[in-house]
Scaffold this motif. Structure first.
Motif, PDB file in Angstrom:
ATOM      1  N   GLY A 119       0.815  -1.219   0.000  1.00 54.56           N
ATOM      2  CA  GLY A 119       0.000   0.000   0.000  1.00 54.56           C
ATOM      3  C   GLY A 119       0.841   1.257   0.000  1.00 54.56           C
ATOM      4  O   GLY A 119       0.370   2.332   0.394  1.00 54.56           O
ATOM      5  N   ALA A 120       2.107   1.141  -0.453  1.00 58.68           N
ATOM      6  CA  ALA A 120       3.001   2.295  -0.509  1.00 58.68           C
ATOM      7  C   ALA A 120       2.634   3.201  -1.685  1.00 58.68           C
ATOM      8  O   ALA A 120       1.994   2.773  -2.650  1.00 58.68           O
ATOM      9  N   VAL A 121       3.059   4.447  -1.609  1.00 58.97           N
ATOM     10  CA  VAL A 121       2.852   5.418  -2.687  1.00 58.97           C
ATOM     11  C   VAL A 121       4.110   5.407  -3.546  1.00 58.97           C
ATOM     12  O   VAL A 121       5.110   6.040  -3.220  1.00 58.97           O
ATOM     13  N   LEU A 122       4.077   4.662  -4.647  1.00 61.43           N
ATOM     14  CA  LEU A 122       5.264   4.406  -5.452  1.00 61.43           C
ATOM     15  C   LEU A 122       5.476   5.472  -6.515  1.00 61.43           C
ATOM     16  O   LEU A 122       4.560   5.832  -7.245  1.00 61.43           O
ATOM     17  N   ARG A 123       6.724   5.944  -6.603  1.00 57.67           N
ATOM     18  CA  ARG A 123       7.146   6.845  -7.665  1.00 57.67           C
ATOM     19  C   ARG A 123       8.420   6.261  -8.277  1.00 57.67           C
ATOM     20  O   ARG A 123       9.410   6.061  -7.580  1.00 57.67           O
ATOM     21  N   GLN A 124       8.375   5.994  -9.599  1.00 58.58           N
ATOM     22  CA  GLN A 124       9.454   5.253 -10.243  1.00 58.58           C
ATOM     23  C   GLN A 124      10.180   6.065 -11.310  1.00 58.58           C
ATOM     24  O   GLN A 124       9.547   6.816 -12.072  1.00 58.58           O
ATOM     25  N   LYS A 125      11.494   5.844 -11.354  1.00 59.62           N
ATOM     26  CA  LYS A 125      12.302   6.421 -12.428  1.00 59.62           C
ATOM     27  C   LYS A 125      11.836   5.827 -13.757  1.00 59.62           C
ATOM     28  O   LYS A 125      11.582   4.626 -13.870  1.00 59.62           O
ATOM     29  N   GLY A 126      11.729   6.677 -14.758  1.00 53.44           N
ATOM     30  CA  GLY A 126      11.305   6.221 -16.073  1.00 53.44           C
ATOM     31  C   GLY A 126       9.809   6.252 -16.275  1.00 53.44           C
ATOM     32  O   GLY A 126       9.336   6.228 -17.414  1.00 53.44           O
ATOM     33  N   THR A 127       9.067   6.317 -15.181  1.00 55.64           N
ATOM     34  CA  THR A 127       7.605   6.395 -15.257  1.00 55.64           C
ATOM     35  C   THR A 127       7.110   7.723 -14.699  1.00 55.64           C
ATOM     36  O   THR A 127       6.388   8.465 -15.374  1.00 55.64           O
ATOM     37  N   ASP A 128       7.521   8.031 -13.485  1.00 52.53           N
ATOM     38  CA  ASP A 128       7.070   9.258 -12.821  1.00 52.53           C
ATOM     39  C   ASP A 128       8.101  10.379 -12.885  1.00 52.53           C
ATOM     40  O   ASP A 128       7.750  11.545 -12.740  1.00 52.53           O
ATOM     41  N   PHE A 129       9.361  10.026 -13.075  1.00 52.95           N
ATOM     42  CA  PHE A 129      10.395  11.057 -13.226  1.00 52.95           C
ATOM     43  C   PHE A 129      11.491  10.510 -14.134  1.00 52.95           C
ATOM     44  O   PHE A 129      11.633   9.294 -14.309  1.00 52.95           O
ATOM     45  N   SER A 130      12.264  11.420 -14.726  1.00 49.68           N
ATOM     46  CA  SER A 130      13.318  11.020 -15.652  1.00 49.68           C
ATOM     47  C   SER A 130      14.405  12.083 -15.685  1.00 49.68           C
ATOM     48  O   SER A 130      14.222  13.203 -15.178  1.00 49.68           O
ATOM     49  N   TYR A 131      15.532  11.736 -16.284  1.00 49.85           N
ATOM     50  CA  TYR A 131      16.611  12.705 -16.443  1.00 49.85           C
ATOM     51  C   TYR A 131      17.304  12.456 -17.776  1.00 49.85           C
ATOM     52  O   TYR A 131      17.246  11.361 -18.336  1.00 49.85           O
ATOM     53  N   VAL A 132      17.964  13.497 -18.286  1.00 48.93           N
ATOM     54  CA  VAL A 132      18.724  13.409 -19.528  1.00 48.93           C
ATOM     55  C   VAL A 132      20.038  14.148 -19.331  1.00 48.93           C
ATOM     56  O   VAL A 132      20.051  15.302 -18.888  1.00 48.93           O
ATOM     57  N   LYS A 133      21.145  13.497 -19.660  1.00 51.51           N
ATOM     58  CA  LYS A 133      22.472  14.111 -19.560  1.00 51.51           C
ATOM     59  C   LYS A 133      22.925  14.554 -20.939  1.00 51.51           C
ATOM     60  O   LYS A 133      22.829  13.802 -21.911  1.00 51.51           O
ATOM     61  N   LYS A 134      23.416  15.783 -21.024  1.00 50.96           N
ATOM     62  CA  LYS A 134      23.975  16.314 -22.264  1.00 50.96           C
ATOM     63  C   LYS A 134      25.282  17.017 -21.943  1.00 50.96           C
ATOM     64  O   LYS A 134      25.273  18.125 -21.383  1.00 50.96           O
ATOM     65  N   GLY A 135      26.396  16.356 -22.257  1.00 51.54           N
ATOM     66  CA  GLY A 135      27.699  16.934 -21.962  1.00 51.54           C
ATOM     67  C   GLY A 135      27.930  17.060 -20.475  1.00 51.54           C
ATOM     68  O   GLY A 135      27.808  16.091 -19.731  1.00 51.54           O
ATOM     69  N   ASN A 136      28.228  18.278 -20.052  1.00 52.95           N
ATOM     70  CA  ASN A 136      28.542  18.528 -18.644  1.00 52.95           C
ATOM     71  C   ASN A 136      27.349  19.009 -17.825  1.00 52.95           C
ATOM     72  O   ASN A 136      27.518  19.461 -16.686  1.00 52.95           O
ATOM     73  N   VAL A 137      26.141  18.931 -18.418  1.00 50.68           N
ATOM     74  CA  VAL A 137      24.935  19.324 -17.680  1.00 50.68           C
ATOM     75  C   VAL A 137      23.876  18.252 -17.882  1.00 50.68           C
ATOM     76  O   VAL A 137      23.985  17.385 -18.745  1.00 50.68           O
ATOM     77  N   TRP A 138      22.831  18.343 -17.065  1.00 46.87           N
ATOM     78  CA  TRP A 138      21.729  17.382 -17.195  1.00 46.87           C
ATOM     79  C   TRP A 138      20.439  18.051 -16.747  1.00 46.87           C
ATOM     80  O   TRP A 138      20.441  19.099 -16.099  1.00 46.87           O
ATOM     81  N   GLU A 140      22.788   8.731 -11.770  1.00 42.73           N
ATOM     82  CA  GLU A 140      21.580   7.939 -11.521  1.00 42.73           C
ATOM     83  C   GLU A 140      21.057   8.196 -10.119  1.00 42.73           C
ATOM     84  O   GLU A 140      19.846   8.349  -9.899  1.00 42.73           O
ATOM     85  N   ASN A 141      21.971   8.236  -9.150  1.00 43.30           N
ATOM     86  CA  ASN A 141      21.567   8.459  -7.764  1.00 43.30           C
ATOM     87  C   ASN A 141      21.173   9.915  -7.523  1.00 43.30           C
ATOM     88  O   ASN A 141      20.270  10.193  -6.731  1.00 43.30           O
ATOM     89  N   ALA A 142      21.846  10.822  -8.217  1.00 47.88           N
ATOM     90  CA  ALA A 142      21.473  12.230  -8.109  1.00 47.88           C
ATOM     91  C   ALA A 142      20.037  12.446  -8.581  1.00 47.88           C
ATOM     92  O   ALA A 142      19.261  13.191  -7.963  1.00 47.88           O
ATOM     93  N   ALA A 143      19.662  11.776  -9.682  1.00 48.56           N
ATOM     94  CA  ALA A 143      18.291  11.893 -10.186  1.00 48.56           C
ATOM     95  C   ALA A 143      17.288  11.344  -9.174  1.00 48.56           C
ATOM     96  O   ALA A 143      16.196  11.903  -8.997  1.00 48.56           O
ATOM     97  N   THR A 144      17.657  10.265  -8.505  1.00 47.57           N
ATOM     98  CA  THR A 144      16.777   9.699  -7.480  1.00 47.57           C
ATOM     99  C   THR A 144      16.641  10.647  -6.306  1.00 47.57           C
ATOM    100  O   THR A 144      15.551  10.812  -5.743  1.00 47.57           O
ATOM    101  N   VAL A 145      17.732  11.302  -5.929  1.00 47.55           N
ATOM    102  CA  VAL A 145      17.692  12.260  -4.817  1.00 47.55           C
ATOM    103  C   VAL A 145      16.764  13.428  -5.129  1.00 47.55           C
ATOM    104  O   VAL A 145      15.976  13.859  -4.275  1.00 47.55           O
ATOM    105  N   VAL A 146      16.817  13.948  -6.358  1.00 45.67           N
ATOM    106  CA  VAL A 146      15.905  15.035  -6.734  1.00 45.67           C
ATOM    107  C   VAL A 146      14.457  14.578  -6.597  1.00 45.67           C
ATOM    108  O   VAL A 146      13.589  15.307  -6.097  1.00 45.67           O
TER     109      VAL A 146
END
Length: 427
Positions: free
Chosen positions: A216-235, A255-261
């Motif tokens: 019964g947890a409130v699930l939020r998943q990478k790739g479904t509820d949030f995502s990130y894109v890296k381009k060079g030295n920024v993302w 990958e972990n930075a995106a999860t932290v956000v």
């Protein structure tokens, strides 16, 4: 408190020796023993939230970034992690500073007083000590890193407000099962009904969502509820009706930075781009692709399984020339896969024997490594010294990796070398 511990335990080292002797097994998963003692400690929860972090890789980086962000926003934070490198105190920190020996000894004394005849493992003692210390400190947040698995790990004896699963891979299969589906189920077991669960898992097994829904947890998943894109030295990061562009690429895994956000956003803390940029400019953690020397360039990394090896390979792919490897691994890790992933990334391999019954010999690494230039050494220190000599001659970097034990051996050797330099002894 037993008369033995009263007589023997005068220092933190005494206490650590004592608690190591109190249970026949180094690892014994289960919550009953710890929970029965926890109930007697009158623990007071933090003023805000408990965040519990599980995962095969990325737990330490995620805990570090969460801690450093929360601190930057004026919050007090207790952080519990494992294992330690040099000093046990590294495991229990308040506002990113290791607790003093006396405070940890006091916690052990309280636990010993109330546990009665309940046998506790080393990790259960440690976890209870951290919870008692954090309770006494009246903190805003607790950030707790799971030691092994999740559902039956002693960290899970306290109900979390926010559960995090950073990644899922095959590791500790003797304890957690030999399939990703089973391992995901075990790690997701830290979630609680009606509470946030953030998953940073790429291509998650179906059992993760199934377990979360069953709880019964409130699930939020990478790739479904949030995502990130890296381009060079920024993302950029997007999710929860928010988007952050041009964030600096952190020293710790993106990958972990995106999860932290995602954790910060879905917790309702409304992080700003400026605060996140500051975090990713400064966030660091011992042994996670950590630069420890400039001349020659030396990095240390605890990478010890295929997922971590892939991350390390991506990091060193940007080097101007192939670095030199100083590697030591444990027998129960997937040595073959690590060697396949990283074998061609280095100009030379300096393999070291690791001490202890789990430590692999350098020759065992050689059987899995096809590389024209490899040497074996009886210790990480000797392998490192030889690698540095070659690195200086060829203007290359050195990367020390393979295990927490490998990094610890390096850190102890570095401390020894620093002591010699301060004494004026030629190195």
């Amino acid at each position: 408190m037993t008369s033995e511990s009263l007589t023997v335990c005068k220092s933190l080292d005494d206490w650590l020796s004592y608690i190591e002797s109190q249970h026949p097994s180094e690892i014994e998963l289960g919550l009953e023993r710890g929970a029965s003692v926890l109930a007697k400690l009158n623990i007071v929860r933090p003023k805000e939230k408990i965040i519990t972090v599980a995962g095969t890789n990325g737990k330490g980086s995620t805990c570090a970034m969460l801690t450093q962000y929360l601190q930057s926003q004026g919050h007090s934070v207790g952080t519990y992690t494992s294992p330690h490198f040099i000093d046990f105190n590294e495991r229990i920190t308040i506002d990113d500073r290791p607790c003093e020996d006396d405070l940890i000894c006091q916690a052990f004394k309280v636990i010993e007083t109330v546990r009665g005849d309940t046998p506790l493992t080393y990790f259960e003692f440690s976890t209870l000590a951290a919870l008692w210390i954090f309770s006494q400190a009246n903190l805003d947040y607790w950030v707790l890193e799971v030691g092994l698995g999740g559902r039956l790990d002693s960290v899970n004896m306290v109900d979390t407000d926010v559960a995090v699963v950073t990644s899922i891979a095959l590791d500790h299969t003797d304890w957690l099962g030999d399939s990703l589906e089973v391992i995901a189920q075990e790690k997701t077991g830290i979630a609680r009904a009606g509470k946030l669960l953030v998953s940073g898992v790429v291509n998650p097994p179906a059992s993760l969502a199934n377990t979360a829904n069953g709880i019964g947890a409130v699930l939020r998943q990478k790739g479904t509820d949030f995502s990130y894109v890296k381009k060079g030295n920024v993302w950029s990061w997007s999710g929860n009706n928010v988007r952050f562009d041009d964030l600096p690429v952190p020293n710790l895994p993106i990958e972990n930075a995106a999860t932290v956000v995602a954790i910060l956003s879905y917790m309702g803390l409304s992080p700003t781009k400026e605060a996140l940029a500051s975090l990713f400019h400064s966030a660091q953690l011992t042994g996670r692709f950590q630069k420890v020397s400039s001349e020659p360039l030396v990095y240390i990394d605890v990478a010890h399984n295929p997922e971590a090896a892939t991350e390390l390979a991506n990091r060193i792919a940007d080097f101007e020339s192939a670095p030199i490897a100083v590697c030591g691994m444990l027998k129960d890790k997937d040595i073959a896969s690590v060697m396949v992933i990283l074998g061609s990334q280095f100009s030379a391999w300096y393999c070291a024997d690791l001490k202890g019954i789990r430590g692999a010999k350098a020759d065992e690494l050689f059987t899995k490594l096809t590389h024209p230039y490899k040497q074996s050494f009886p210790s990480v220190a000797q392998a490192y010294d030889a690698a540095v000599a070659q690195a200086i001659e060829e203007s290359r970097a050195v990367v020390v990796f393979g295990s927490f034990v490998t990094v610890t051996d390096y850190l102890e050797h570095a401390r020894y070398l620093q002591h010699d330099r301060e004494k004026g002894v030629p190195c």
